[in-house]
Design an enzyme around this catalytic site. Structure first.
Site, PDB file in Angstrom:
ATOM      1  N   GLU A 134      -1.663  -1.211 -10.371  1.00  0.00           N
ATOM      2  CA  GLU A 134      -2.689  -0.638 -11.078  1.00  0.00           C
ATOM      3  C   GLU A 134      -3.336  -1.614 -12.060  1.00  0.00           C
ATOM      4  OE1 GLU A 134      -4.657   1.820 -10.341  1.00  0.00           O
ATOM      5  OE2 GLU A 134      -3.556   3.389  -8.851  1.00  0.00           O
ATOM      6  N   ILE A 151       0.910  -1.082  -0.023  1.00  0.00           N
ATOM      7  CA  ILE A 151      -0.011   0.003  -0.021  1.00  0.00           C
ATOM      8  C   ILE A 151       0.947   1.273  -0.125  1.00  0.00           C
ATOM      9  CG2 ILE A 151      -2.005   1.171   1.016  1.00  0.00           C
ATOM     10  CD1 ILE A 151      -2.408  -1.531   0.006  1.00  0.00           C
TER      11      ILE A 151
END
Ligand code: TGC
Ligand code: FAD
Length: 405
Positions: free
Chosen positions: A384, A183
């Site tokens: 992504e 993250i």
């Protein structure tokens, strides 16, 4: 005799940023004065604030967190979200050119901006209550508050729908358990937008605040890529999340996937910046570096590399610009965004590799930005949605067959 300009890589120096933009097809004519102003302002900011320090931070595997405030000042957080929440109120092309310039400096700096703007501010704006918008968006836009986005889990990366993080209702709160992995910004974030399954197995989004009991965000160390960006985990052990922290206006995978559309769009532009920086450096080096009594740019093989680079950059610019016009008209499909993200990041990585060749041995040093961009892009081609996941999204769109099932 022509003079060589090779410098001593062992000597500690701050590299002078001699970058200038490249526009072989007069794409600037397709941009409005507002786009050009935003682009040039961010380009200047990167030269002043990022270029002088980035190599040092990357070397030390440290995140220049002081830049969050500056990124807020230049309007890099949520540039296309409405001005009434302290955001930029500009269009999607303005957002794109800002990402391009930030990634020209470093993919990690663009990551800081795209996570904050597209993955934290966008879901709060799109799926949050009015109270949540007013509480969080102005502080996130100014850089006073830092956010992160928790979707990926240790066992669910490309397939986030399999996530096991979960919430169960308990009076005026939900009890959250689980863990997120990889993250961006988590160790330094004040808030986290987290996705977890409710008791019916439906994916819900919620806002966690630093300091909530049972919520920790340990840092992941030892990355050889995006070294100037901080990455961590999110660990939830019976975290009590007040019901008002749930994002009320979305249920299911389309929540997080809509945020990814925004961020992937920004990356399609951002990758052009990294590619341009590599090309710009390689072009200059080819004009200055002498071998066999000639600038190496005089050799046909070097010209081939450079000509192919500018061709690919130009194609990527046109793809991004067209995607931007579709996004402005709210017509850009997720599959079109996937195509641009996949193509442009791969293009940038190929250019970084070719630019490294042109720089010879010097290309492996921190005297030039090439190796840093190349290593960064190894993350960008994975996060992504990986290169292959985007290929399969295009495949599904054109054939009608879903290869994920
Ligand atoms: P699927 O069953 O196809 O669809 C589920 C629901 O979602 C809808 N949908 C979308 N909605 C908006 N945008 C999209 N791109 C969408 N794609 C699908 C779909 O219509 C459906 O809606 P509904 O109403 O019928 O429920 O979904 P799936 O679970 O099979 O997923 C397909 C797949 C593989 C494409 C998806 O999981 C995927 O994209 N995987 C890649 C994971 C990924 O990209 N992770 C990124 C994590 S964040 C990150 O990396 C940040 S890095 C930031 C930085 O530092 O810059
Ligand atoms: P996997 O899903 O395990 O994939 C491994 C390989 O298998 C890949 O090559 C992939 O393409 C391939 N593969 C998987 N499925 C298929 C298939 N169906 N067909 C063909 N090939 C397949 N996530 C967040 O939620 N928030 C963040 O802020 C964030 N920041 C990140 C920052 C960094 C530096 C990195 C590296 C990652 C970050 N991520 C973040 C996670 C990122 O989105 C995932 O790493 C990515 O989605 C891939 O998941 P994975 O690493 O688990 O790889």
């Amino acid at each position: 005799m022509l003079e060589n300009t090779q410098t001593n890589p062992v000597k500690k120096s701050v590299r002078e940023d001699r970058f200038h933009g490249h526009d072989y097809y007069q794409v600037d004519e397709l941009l409005s004065p507002e786009h050009l102003m935003a682009r040039d302002a961010v380009r200047d900011w990167v030269k002043q604030e990022v270029s002088p320090i980035i190599e040092d931070y990357a070397n030390r595997h440290a995140c220049p967190t002081h830049l969050f405030k500056g990124l807020g000042d230049i309007g890099a957080f949520g540039p296309s979200l409405p001005a009434e929440y302290g955001c930029g109120g500009m269009d999607e092309i303005a957002y794109g050119v800002i990402m391009q310039e930030l990634e020209r400096g470093d993919s990690g700096i663009r990551s800081m901006a795209s996570v904050q703007g597209s993955l934290v501010m966008y879901p709060i704006y799109k799926f949050g209550s009015e109270a949540q918008r007013r509480q969080y968006l102005p502080k996130l836009a100014s850089g006073e508050m830092i956010g992160c986005f928790g979707l990926t889990e240790p066992d669910y990366g490309s397939n986030p729908a399999g996530m096991v993080s979960n919430i169960r209702e308990d009076g005026d709160a939900y009890i959250l358990n689980g863990a997120k992995m990889w993250i961006t910004n988590s160790p330094v974030a004040d808030i986290a937008v987290v996705w977890a399954k409710d008791e019916a197995g439906i994916i819900r989004g919620m806002i966690l605040e630093k300091g909530m009991k049972g919520f920790t965000a340990p840092e992941i160390h030892g990355k050889w890529s995006l070294r100037a960006s901080v990455t961590g985990e999110l660990v939830f052990e019976d975290v009590r999340v007040p019901k008002e922290n749930l994002l009320p206006n979305v249920k299911g995978m389309k929540g997080p996937l809509s945020c990814l559309n925004k961020a992937r769009y920004g990356i399609a532009w951002g990758a052009i910046g990294a590619a341009m920086d590599c090309y710009d450096s390689a072009l200059r080096y080819s004009q200055e570096r002498i071998q066999f009594d000639k600038p190496i740019g005089q050799f046909q093989l070097t010209q081939k590399k450079l000509a192919e680079m500018i061709t690919e950059i130009t194609k990527a610019q046109l793809l991004a610009w067209r995607l931007g016009t579709l996004a402005n008209a709210e017509k850009a499909t997720p599959a079109q965004i996937s195509m641009a993200k996949r193509n442009n990041v791969n293009m940038a990585l190929e250019i970084a590799r070719e630019a490294r060749q042109i720089h010879g041995g010097m290309g492996i040093t921190g005297e030039y930005p090439i190796m840093r961009h190349m290593m960064n892009l190894e993350s960008v081609i994975t996060y992504e949605g990986t290169h292959d996941i985007h290929l399969l999204i295009t495949g599904m769109d054109i054939t009608g067959f879903n290869a994920f099932q």
